[in-house]
Design a protein around this motif. Sequence first.
Motif, PDB file in Angstrom:
ATOM      1  N   CYS A   1     -13.536  60.950  81.087  1.00 59.06           N
ATOM      2  CA  CYS A   1     -13.828  60.171  82.299  1.00 59.06           C
ATOM      3  C   CYS A   1     -15.331  60.211  82.571  1.00 59.06           C
ATOM      4  O   CYS A   1     -15.958  61.270  82.470  1.00 59.06           O
ATOM      5  CB  CYS A   1     -13.060  60.746  83.488  1.00 59.06           C
ATOM      6  SG  CYS A   1     -13.531  59.992  85.067  1.00 59.06           S
TER       7      CYS A   1
ATOM      8  N   THR B   1     -12.135  65.343  82.870  1.00 62.33           N
ATOM      9  CA  THR B   1     -10.784  65.061  82.387  1.00 62.33           C
ATOM     10  C   THR B   1     -10.802  64.104  81.199  1.00 62.33           C
ATOM     11  O   THR B   1     -11.518  63.102  81.198  1.00 62.33           O
ATOM     12  CB  THR B   1      -9.930  64.443  83.516  1.00 62.33           C
ATOM     13  OG1 THR B   1      -9.974  65.299  84.656  1.00 62.33           O
ATOM     14  CG2 THR B   1      -8.487  64.268  83.071  1.00 62.33           C
TER      15      THR B   1
ATOM     16  N   CYS C   1     -15.732  62.787  85.687  1.00 63.31           N
ATOM     17  CA  CYS C   1     -15.198  64.154  85.732  1.00 63.31           C
ATOM     18  C   CYS C   1     -14.869  64.589  84.306  1.00 63.31           C
ATOM     19  O   CYS C   1     -14.835  63.764  83.391  1.00 63.31           O
ATOM     20  CB  CYS C   1     -13.981  64.246  86.650  1.00 63.31           C
ATOM     21  SG  CYS C   1     -12.490  63.475  85.971  1.00 63.31           S
TER      22      CYS C   1
ATOM     23  N   CYS D   1      -6.993  60.993  85.780  1.00 63.34           N
ATOM     24  CA  CYS D   1      -7.680  61.816  86.783  1.00 63.34           C
ATOM     25  C   CYS D   1      -7.778  61.135  88.147  1.00 63.34           C
ATOM     26  O   CYS D   1      -8.141  61.761  89.137  1.00 63.34           O
ATOM     27  CB  CYS D   1      -9.080  62.159  86.286  1.00 63.34           C
ATOM     28  SG  CYS D   1     -10.086  60.710  85.907  1.00 63.34           S
TER      29      CYS D   1
END
Length: 377
Positions: free
Chosen positions: A360, A365, A363, A337
């Motif tokens: 992550c 992702t 985020c 990401c």
Amino acid sequence: MEAFVKDYDKVIKKQRMLETNDPLDRLINIVNEAKDKIRADPSSVSASLTALGKTIKTVSSGISEEHKELQSALSKYSKAIDKRFTGDMIAAINPHAFDNKENILRNTIAMHFIRQGNFEIGDTFAKEAGLKLPESMRHKFMEMFEIVEALKVNSLEPALEWSTRHRRELEKRSSILEFKLHRQRYLQLLEASRKEDAIAYAKQNFGYFGTRHTQEIMRLMGCLLFFDRIKSSPYADLIAPNANADIQHMFTRDFCSLIGLSCESPLYISVTVGTQAMPTIIKMSSIMKAKKTEWSQQSELPVEINLTDDTKFHSIFACPVSKEQATDENPPMMMVCGHVICKESLVKLSRSVPNGRLKCPYCPTESMSSQAKNVYF
């Protein structure tokens, strides 16, 4: 802001009135006139002193009134500032930030004076603070300011001598200082209508820089056709009004770089960054106070501070998860990401998930730890 500006203008007006009619000068003139009168007629001592006392009393009263008017205007201006800027800066200050670090702060202040060329103030401060500043560093900055002072009066020889002496070190840093100095000297000769001297100077000094600055040297040679009217020629841009200031800045930057220091002093950078960050921190503090919340991480700001490019530094990388600095054994790793964390944090996160696909921390992702790549700053 209009009322704020009006109050400011009133303060400036009152201040200028006092500067143009200095009260101390008026008193000095009155006393000198009395002295001359007594010297011319010694028998008038008593009468002159009596008259002098009355005059001084009258003038002093007028001075007092003038200062009262200035203080009144200053008071109104101060109130306007308080009314316009209502932020509580105390809420954004950490009173324990320099606990057990007083010596570092004092050393930073002393070195700031030295780096600004205020050597006497720096030495006095260091002596009173009980500091031992490195004498070699002091001598280096004395040399730097001697050269800068010469550059301010368009004397390029000291800077040319220094840049030639440090040519190899400057070239390793891709510096163009030496060429810029030779270029400036060449243009000075042309502006002084010393065409033959300029040609001789170009033959002697431009050859070494031929492969790296071919196009610019060709333009400099074209100036010879207009040596008596460069400012109205197609090469007028070469005679930039701020060229001298640019060379001073370039020299200062390269000089500090060679001795392993930044161009600006750490104290100046700290104050600049603090000034830029203060409004955001004050606003954040007031929001948290209203919501009765606290910062989640110690010594970490809960918001991002937008700084100017010249105050952004990436000499180290601190992992946003573990808060530890990256090392050769624990390098920064960029996930799919684009977010970066240290390798140890990446390994710990991947171990906590059964299928090896970690999310992550910043985020939604998901990715595999094997997909992360080393990042080099």
